[in-house]
Design an enzyme around this catalytic site. Sequence first.
Site, PDB file in Angstrom:
ATOM      1  N   CYS A   2      -4.795 -15.134   5.105  1.00 52.92           N
ATOM      2  CA  CYS A   2      -6.023 -15.586   4.458  1.00 52.92           C
ATOM      3  C   CYS A   2      -7.155 -15.386   5.454  1.00 52.92           C
ATOM      4  O   CYS A   2      -6.912 -15.078   6.620  1.00 52.92           O
ATOM      5  CB  CYS A   2      -5.933 -17.069   4.117  1.00 52.92           C
ATOM      6  SG  CYS A   2      -4.469 -17.465   3.152  1.00 52.92           S
ATOM      7  N   ARG A  27      -8.538  -9.838   3.565  1.00 49.32           N
ATOM      8  CA  ARG A  27      -7.369 -10.589   4.008  1.00 49.32           C
ATOM      9  C   ARG A  27      -6.687 -11.325   2.861  1.00 49.32           C
ATOM     10  O   ARG A  27      -5.609 -11.907   3.046  1.00 49.32           O
ATOM     11  CB  ARG A  27      -7.770 -11.607   5.079  1.00 49.32           C
ATOM     12  CG  ARG A  27      -8.370 -10.983   6.315  1.00 49.32           C
ATOM     13  CD  ARG A  27      -8.740 -12.050   7.303  1.00 49.32           C
ATOM     14  NE  ARG A  27      -7.579 -12.736   7.819  1.00 49.32           N
ATOM     15  CZ  ARG A  27      -6.845 -12.321   8.842  1.00 49.32           C
ATOM     16  NH1 ARG A  27      -7.173 -11.219   9.468  1.00 49.32           N
ATOM     17  NH2 ARG A  27      -5.805 -12.997   9.243  1.00 49.32           N
ATOM     18  N   TRP A  75      -4.856 -15.635   0.265  1.00 48.83           N
ATOM     19  CA  TRP A  75      -3.770 -14.775  -0.224  1.00 48.83           C
ATOM     20  C   TRP A  75      -2.586 -15.712  -0.393  1.00 48.83           C
ATOM     21  O   TRP A  75      -2.064 -16.242   0.591  1.00 48.83           O
ATOM     22  CB  TRP A  75      -3.459 -13.677   0.785  1.00 48.83           C
ATOM     23  CG  TRP A  75      -2.542 -12.626   0.251  1.00 48.83           C
ATOM     24  CD1 TRP A  75      -2.852 -11.605  -0.598  1.00 48.83           C
ATOM     25  CD2 TRP A  75      -1.153 -12.477   0.547  1.00 48.83           C
ATOM     26  NE1 TRP A  75      -1.748 -10.841  -0.836  1.00 48.83           N
ATOM     27  CE2 TRP A  75      -0.691 -11.354  -0.155  1.00 48.83           C
ATOM     28  CE3 TRP A  75      -0.246 -13.186   1.330  1.00 48.83           C
ATOM     29  CZ2 TRP A  75       0.624 -10.916  -0.100  1.00 48.83           C
ATOM     30  CZ3 TRP A  75       1.067 -12.757   1.386  1.00 48.83           C
ATOM     31  CH2 TRP A  75       1.484 -11.631   0.672  1.00 48.83           C
ATOM     32  N   ASN A  99      -4.850 -20.672   7.611  1.00 49.24           N
ATOM     33  CA  ASN A  99      -4.230 -19.363   7.442  1.00 49.24           C
ATOM     34  C   ASN A  99      -2.889 -19.415   8.156  1.00 49.24           C
ATOM     35  O   ASN A  99      -2.838 -19.732   9.340  1.00 49.24           O
ATOM     36  CB  ASN A  99      -5.129 -18.288   8.074  1.00 49.24           C
ATOM     37  CG  ASN A  99      -4.444 -16.940   8.151  1.00 49.24           C
ATOM     38  OD1 ASN A  99      -3.580 -16.625   7.336  1.00 49.24           O
ATOM     39  ND2 ASN A  99      -4.827 -16.134   9.124  1.00 49.24           N
ATOM     40  N   GLY A 100      -1.810 -19.129   7.420  1.00 57.07           N
ATOM     41  CA  GLY A 100      -0.478 -19.173   8.031  1.00 57.07           C
ATOM     42  C   GLY A 100       0.484 -19.880   7.097  1.00 57.07           C
ATOM     43  O   GLY A 100       0.210 -20.040   5.908  1.00 57.07           O
ATOM     44  N   GLU A 485       3.804   9.136   3.338  1.00 53.99           N
ATOM     45  CA  GLU A 485       2.547   8.393   3.436  1.00 53.99           C
ATOM     46  C   GLU A 485       1.675   8.674   2.193  1.00 53.99           C
ATOM     47  O   GLU A 485       1.031   7.773   1.661  1.00 53.99           O
ATOM     48  CB  GLU A 485       1.814   8.774   4.740  1.00 53.99           C
ATOM     49  CG  GLU A 485       0.376   8.326   4.858  1.00 53.99           C
ATOM     50  CD  GLU A 485       0.133   6.819   4.749  1.00 53.99           C
ATOM     51  OE1 GLU A 485       1.108   6.040   4.714  1.00 53.99           O
ATOM     52  OE2 GLU A 485      -1.041   6.435   4.659  1.00 53.99           O
ATOM     53  N   LYS A 489       0.283   5.876  -0.344  1.00 53.42           N
ATOM     54  CA  LYS A 489      -1.143   5.747  -0.657  1.00 53.42           C
ATOM     55  C   LYS A 489      -1.346   5.747  -2.161  1.00 53.42           C
ATOM     56  O   LYS A 489      -2.047   4.907  -2.695  1.00 53.42           O
ATOM     57  CB  LYS A 489      -1.878   6.935  -0.052  1.00 53.42           C
ATOM     58  CG  LYS A 489      -2.956   6.903   0.903  1.00 53.42           C
ATOM     59  CD  LYS A 489      -3.322   5.901   1.865  1.00 53.42           C
ATOM     60  CE  LYS A 489      -2.531   4.693   2.088  1.00 53.42           C
ATOM     61  NZ  LYS A 489      -2.304   4.327   3.459  1.00 53.42           N
ATOM     62  N   GLU A 492       0.017   2.504  -3.937  1.00 54.98           N
ATOM     63  CA  GLU A 492      -0.657   1.224  -3.680  1.00 54.98           C
ATOM     64  C   GLU A 492      -2.045   1.137  -4.298  1.00 54.98           C
ATOM     65  O   GLU A 492      -2.488   0.064  -4.679  1.00 54.98           O
ATOM     66  CB  GLU A 492      -0.694   0.875  -2.189  1.00 54.98           C
ATOM     67  CG  GLU A 492      -1.587   1.727  -1.345  1.00 54.98           C
ATOM     68  CD  GLU A 492      -1.536   1.340   0.135  1.00 54.98           C
ATOM     69  OE1 GLU A 492      -1.449   0.150   0.452  1.00 54.98           O
ATOM     70  OE2 GLU A 492      -1.601   2.251   0.984  1.00 54.98           O
ATOM     71  N   HIS A 508      19.778  17.515  -3.660  1.00 54.87           N
ATOM     72  CA  HIS A 508      20.836  16.495  -3.575  1.00 54.87           C
ATOM     73  C   HIS A 508      20.545  15.305  -4.475  1.00 54.87           C
ATOM     74  O   HIS A 508      21.150  14.245  -4.303  1.00 54.87           O
ATOM     75  CB  HIS A 508      20.998  16.035  -2.114  1.00 54.87           C
ATOM     76  CG  HIS A 508      21.393  17.152  -1.204  1.00 54.87           C
ATOM     77  ND1 HIS A 508      22.648  17.720  -1.247  1.00 54.87           N
ATOM     78  CD2 HIS A 508      20.702  17.838  -0.264  1.00 54.87           C
ATOM     79  CE1 HIS A 508      22.715  18.699  -0.349  1.00 54.87           C
ATOM     80  NE2 HIS A 508      21.539  18.794   0.251  1.00 54.87           N
ATOM     81  N   LYS A 607      -4.664  -7.138   3.530  1.00 52.80           N
ATOM     82  CA  LYS A 607      -4.849  -6.213   4.645  1.00 52.80           C
ATOM     83  C   LYS A 607      -3.934  -6.534   5.814  1.00 52.80           C
ATOM     84  O   LYS A 607      -3.410  -5.646   6.471  1.00 52.80           O
ATOM     85  CB  LYS A 607      -6.310  -6.282   5.090  1.00 52.80           C
ATOM     86  CG  LYS A 607      -6.664  -5.320   6.203  1.00 52.80           C
ATOM     87  CD  LYS A 607      -6.696  -3.894   5.707  1.00 52.80           C
ATOM     88  CE  LYS A 607      -6.886  -2.879   6.808  1.00 52.80           C
ATOM     89  NZ  LYS A 607      -6.424  -1.552   6.385  1.00 52.80           N
TER      90      LYS A 607
END
Length: 612
Positions: A2, A27, A75, A99-100, A485, A489, A492, A508, A607
Amino acid sequence: MCGIVGYVGRQGCAEILLDGLGKLEYRGYDSAGIAIGVEDGSVQTVRAEGKLKNLQRAYYQAPFEGLVGLGHTRWATHGSPTESNAHPHRAGRVIIAHNGIIENYASLKEELLASGRTFESATDTEVVAHLIDRELEKNPDLSLHQATQNMLALIEGSYALVIMSTSNPDELIVARHASPMVIGLGEDEYFAASDIPAVLAHTRQFIFLEDGQTAILRRDGLQIFDEQGNSVEMTPRRINWDPISAEKQGYKHFMLKEIFEQPARIADTLRGRLSKELDDVILSEVDISKEWLANVQKIVIVACGTSYWAAQISKHMIERHARIAVECDLASEFRYRDPVLDENTLCVAISQSGETADTLAAMRMAQELGAKTLGICNVVESTIAREANGVLYTHAGPEIGVASTKAFSTQLIASALLAIWLGRRRGNLDAQGASELIQTLRTVPNAMEKILLDAEQYESIAPDFADAQSFLFLGRGPQHIIANEGALKLKEISYIHAEGYAAGELKHGPIALIDEHLPIVVIATKDRVYDKVVSNLEEVKARGGRVIAVVTEGDNHVVNFAEKVFFVPDAHEFIQPILTVVSMQLLSYYIADFKGTDVDQPRNLAKSVTVE
Ligand code: F6R
């Protein structure tokens, strides 16, 4: 996970808090809230579910002002993203933002409930407010700081906390353990924030609180204490970031701005690290014995997400040019297996934020097993940067878009520097060999600019592919990693399922997926596996797949197999992945933008992932 901002000083702080939260929204953006000590000595709070604009709307309907306040953007971890779970949380006279994660909150809550206290949220945070309030209730003479210290002795987990109280309306208490917290110093005013950009418009002087430290912020002074409550002196550091570099500068999204910024940030990351003769790399800032580093037996790289793909490229670079065995691990896996490392191992932790919980835990575990650690981090003075034995900073500047772009390409540059440095020390690269690699690294910014000039071409094909249900990304060698990657990208930010695959593995299994609906991005640049990739491309085409090819300028062959071709400059193999990733970023960005998703803050993401 957060974002927190706090203020105490001589100005009405509502705008400072709201503006700071805007800079911290990356965040988390499940809910937001502010609390301000108003004139009559009470503390007024406003909170809103969802993004910051909902909070702003609610605040401006009934504004209030004061000289001490705190704010939070959330968050969600414990408790759904509702208004009642939004911070600040309040218990009696105590108001907090956190935050945590408080790991033992359930047992503490039970105890508090049994003592007659009532809870208004489903969060782990609310227990913290109750514990402090209980301390003040038991002993009204206790200072807010002392009550906080007593509370900290009871909780387990991670926290950055900003605390205020109606009985001490002129001060803020700040505490930090395993979640970031900085203190900004102004004239007769102090700021607390999860990250520098939140208050960079107001000050450039910062103190980086360390784990276990607490602080009292008052208009007339700042006091910092260690875990035992002893007063400690901390020297402020000047941060020279340009505040507007944290703004969008005319781009539609931060992500697009950050994609376009890459040539400059790459030049920044190279700056000052190349010898005058351009035949060696200078790593004087890396605080690990150079002799030890040069003789290291094995390297283990730990990272998460996009940084993990940087780790994989780093492995290719180091093994090829320094001939040291490198293992790469997802940090979340590494910490739960029994890795074999010892005092001859270097553990490299790659992390943009320097706060990713799994990467930090993996690095700490490596340290416990005797390995030396090197952080490749972007955020200055972040936890990984501070705890590693040495740190090699990427100079990407603040990355605000949740999807990592410039942090990734600068991680590749830092990895390339490390590979050359090690190669030189171990006799695998002579001056000429190093010079060739260094010269090629210096061409990256210009070569990248050329790709960026073609951005409109990526934009023009977005409508043709935005309806796809799924994408496949193929490549070989380091380009296989860039394919991964690219897939990350795309998924997301556009919410289209995508998978990266080693092109040689196609037959395969994944070849069964190919039909006329499946877009397949094939990276087929001119390198030592070019012919092999072209064969794979033919296999795809023979089965009717829709091919988007990324090829080297001047390649007239692949055009025959592809519905769309993007060209990247002809470049040395060493830097090709750093260039082709820009192609992946642009493709993903424009498809997502065409779909109208929230590119900078994709759903469910944050983030900085400071929880497991
Ligand atoms: C994807 C992305 C994430 C991060 C990951 C690690 O675009 O940004 O996958 O790469 O969460 O974050 P850091 O590098 O801060 O450790």
